[in-house]
Enzyme design. Structure first.
Site, PDB file in Angstrom:
ATOM      1  N   ARG A  73       8.977   0.824  55.128  1.00  0.00           N
ATOM      2  CA  ARG A  73       8.050  -0.002  54.162  1.00  0.00           C
ATOM      3  C   ARG A  73       8.809  -0.416  53.184  1.00  0.00           C
ATOM      4  NH1 ARG A  73       3.479   3.041  50.587  1.00  0.00           N
ATOM      5  NH2 ARG A  73       2.958   1.214  49.147  1.00  0.00           N
ATOM      6  N   TYR A 105       7.576   9.331  46.141  1.00  0.00           N
ATOM      7  CA  TYR A 105       7.874   8.161  46.941  1.00  0.00           C
ATOM      8  C   TYR A 105       9.315   7.654  46.300  1.00  0.00           C
ATOM      9  CZ  TYR A 105       3.364   7.947  49.384  1.00  0.00           C
ATOM     10  OH  TYR A 105       2.238   8.212  49.957  1.00  0.00           O
ATOM     11  N   LYS A 162      17.779   5.700  37.777  1.00  0.00           N
ATOM     12  CA  LYS A 162      17.852   7.426  37.538  1.00  0.00           C
ATOM     13  C   LYS A 162      16.955   7.907  38.510  1.00  0.00           C
ATOM     14  CE  LYS A 162      18.261  11.430  35.679  1.00  0.00           C
ATOM     15  NZ  LYS A 162      17.292  12.031  36.500  1.00  0.00           N
ATOM     16  N   ASP A 188      16.792  11.265  27.581  1.00  0.00           N
ATOM     17  CA  ASP A 188      16.409  10.301  26.412  1.00  0.00           C
ATOM     18  C   ASP A 188      17.447   9.424  26.075  1.00  0.00           C
ATOM     19  OD1 ASP A 188      14.093  11.756  26.111  1.00  0.00           O
ATOM     20  OD2 ASP A 188      14.700  13.096  24.491  1.00  0.00           O
ATOM     21  N   GLY A 210       5.875   8.049  37.225  1.00  0.00           N
ATOM     22  CA  GLY A 210       5.651   9.436  37.070  1.00  0.00           C
ATOM     23  C   GLY A 210       4.485  10.297  36.445  1.00  0.00           C
ATOM     24  N   GLY A 211       4.887  11.141  35.684  1.00  0.00           N
ATOM     25  CA  GLY A 211       3.722  11.784  34.931  1.00  0.00           C
ATOM     26  C   GLY A 211       3.748  11.654  33.360  1.00  0.00           C
ATOM     27  N   GLU A 217       3.571   3.520  35.314  1.00  0.00           N
ATOM     28  CA  GLU A 217       2.399   4.142  36.062  1.00  0.00           C
ATOM     29  C   GLU A 217       2.483   5.797  36.087  1.00  0.00           C
ATOM     30  OE1 GLU A 217       0.750   6.161  38.620  1.00  0.00           O
ATOM     31  OE2 GLU A 217       2.177   5.402  40.186  1.00  0.00           O
ATOM     32  N   CYS A 240      -0.324   9.826  43.357  1.00  0.00           N
ATOM     33  CA  CYS A 240      -1.018   9.105  42.384  1.00  0.00           C
ATOM     34  C   CYS A 240      -2.237   8.553  42.536  1.00  0.00           C
ATOM     35  CB  CYS A 240      -0.260   8.305  41.423  1.00  0.00           C
ATOM     36  SG  CYS A 240       1.356   8.920  40.789  1.00  0.00           S
ATOM     37  N   ARG A 253      -2.151   2.642  47.160  1.00  0.00           N
ATOM     38  CA  ARG A 253      -1.136   1.829  46.375  1.00  0.00           C
ATOM     39  C   ARG A 253      -0.511   0.810  47.515  1.00  0.00           C
ATOM     40  NH1 ARG A 253       4.241   1.800  46.039  1.00  0.00           N
ATOM     41  NH2 ARG A 253       4.401   3.636  47.061  1.00  0.00           N
TER      42      ARG A 253
END
Length: 496
Positions: free
Chosen positions: A116, A170, A192, A230, A245-246, A264, A298, A451
């Site tokens: 994919r 993913y 990253k 950061d 991510g979260g 997201e 998600c 998604r």
């Protein structure tokens, strides 16, 4: 298979290298980060713990190389992306093997993710040529008080350096969903990767290296988020951040400064089931939407809001299908595999214990072995239970019984999340009204949240995100408008 054959250059000893300046390198820190296999709970791989100075070097090079890449013809950019996509597919087995060992994704699904991803990169190439190959022409006399003395030419130009941060679930697909749009638009990119999934990402980046992209255009910086997280997101060399991510994304958005953000950040996707729904269809979609990849998506169904009159029947049908789910290691293509980490498993268990203490009905016995949690349907869940609101990211699915569609809509909208949702009914008019009322980025009618396909818009409302993804939207987001105005000495009208 990892780090062997064509991938031999990306590892030294038992530690995978990072990628910068078109080369595979060891970090000057002399340190590494362990990647724990979710199934064995033992160290599977190690990656470099990069330093802030190494981040600076990657950014500095990216800035320089991007200027030249922006002058590369669109057809040439597309050609290289197509080449990378082909190499990615050619080496799908090795990358999929990493996914199995790093994130416990079933083997078959791991291969699907890589294929994919190759398709996504190729689509980016095609869409980018179409989208960026057209500009806009405006004339001044369409605005009151003006003669046709100004011609306005607009085009889309790259932002500069894109920082891409994909999630563990993913890691390859959601990395290339950022890389492809960034590169076709003329940007450089610093990746990253997540710790779990980093080695799969390194293998994927090597495919771009083999495709022949300019040295320094793409970097892949591994390391501890506490040391370089950061520093990366606040780096003055970053011109755009694309993060999946979260709730870490919320902190990033507050620190990022004046750069475009694409975020997201998860969801509590609600599934509203009306009395006239096809309950066999609902049950099949609940299994697919709630339990695939052990609910670590998600867009997984996170709460079922079903009308009281059909709740017993639906729960019975879902339970029958839950009983058929296979549980075990990802190598066996089990339906339910271990969740990504012990901390994730502990969090899920905390939600389960809270539900039990507050009176939820357990349709199956709660069972856990290490990071492996058996699928569990919780019936008669009430709003005072944590599972009614929090995102478990595991194979635990709550059922809340409702007495009206409005009650379901209210629960959906009371959540701080708003990623996706779904509604099951045979009445398209009701479906559209409910879809319009649900405060979520995408509503699926008579299907589980998902998604994709990858060119569809994908966005979250509220705490679920900023901006919109999908190939076209991502390309647009990673560009800005440049305008040139031609001033004429006197009005000029075509054929006048």
């Amino acid at each position: 298979m990892a780090g062997s054959g064509v991938y031999a250059d990306i590892i030294e000893g038992d530690v995978f290298k990072y990628y910068s300046d078109g080369e595979w390198k060891k970090s000057s820190s002399g340190k590494s980060v362990a990647i724990i296999n979710p199934t064995t709970r033992m160290t599977q791989f190690k990656v470099q713990a990069c330093t802030q100075e190494e981040v600076n070097k990657a950014m500095e090079t990216a800035k320089k190389v991007q200027k030249q890449w922006a002058k590369t013809p669109l057809w040439k950019r597309a050609e290289l992306l197509h080449k990378a996509a082909a190499i990615l597919k050619e080496h799908k087995a090795a990358i999929a093997d990493c996914l199995v060992k790093e994130i416990a994704k079933p083997a078959k699904d791991s291969v699907t993710e890589v294929v994919r991803s190759g398709d996504l990169v190729s689509y980016c190439a095609e869409e980018g040529v179409r989208l960026l190959g057209e500009g806009k022409f405006l004339v001044s006399d369409s605005f009151p008080g003006n003669e046709r003395t100004k011609y306005c030419l607009t085009s889309k130009i790259p932002l500069g350096v894109i920082l891409a941060i994909p999630p563990f679930n993913y890691p390859v697909n959601l990395a290339v969903s950022k890389i492809g749009p960034a590169l076709i638009a003329g940007n450089a990119l610093v990746l990253k990767p997540p710790t779990q999934g980093a080695v799969a990402c390194l293998h994927m980046v090597h495919c771009f290296h083999l495709a022949g992209f300019p040295k320094g255009l793409i970097s892949c910086i591994t390391g501890k988020g506490s040391e370089i997280g950061d520093f990366l997101t606040m780096h003055p060399g970053v011109n755009c951040i694309s993060f999946t991510g979260g709730d870490t994304g919320i902190a990033i958005s507050k620190k990022a400064g004046m750069v475009p953000l694409q975020m997201e950040l998860g969801g509590k996707d609600a599934c509203i089931v009306l009395e006239d729904a096809d309950l066999d269809l609902v049950a099949s979609n609940v299994i697919k939407g709630g339990f695939s990849y052990s609910g670590q998506r998600c867009t997984a169904i996170k709460v079922i809001l079903v009308m009281q009159s059909v709740a017993d029947t639906l729960v019975e049908k879902v339970n029958a299908k839950v009983a058929k789910l296979t549980v075990g290691p990802p190598e066996d293509n089990s339906d339910i595999t271990p969740v990504v980490s012990e901390s994730s498993a502990n969090f899920i268990e905390g939600l389960v214990k809270d539900a039990k203490e507050k009176g939820a009905t357990f349709c199956q016995e709660y069972k856990r072995e290490g990071n492996l949690i058996w699928p569990l349907l919780l019936d008669n869940v009430k709003p005072d239970m944590r599972i009614a609101w929090e995102e478990p990211f595991g194979p635990i699915l709550p059922v809340i019984r409702i007495n009206s569609a409005e009650e379901g809509i209210h629960h959906c909208n009371a959540s701080n999340f708003g990623l996706q949702g779904c509604v099951f009914t045979r009445d398209i008019n009701k479906a559209m009204l409910i879809s319009d009322a649900m405060e979520s980025g995408t509503i699926q009618i008579n299907s589980a949240p998902a998604r994709g396909p990858d060119h569809f818009p994908f966005q979250g409302l509220k705490d679920s995100g900023i901006g919109s993804q999908g190939i076209t939207n991502s390309i647009n987001m990673m560009t800005k408008i440049k305008t040139t105005v031609i001033n004429l000495p006197s009005p000029s009208y075509t054929m006048g």
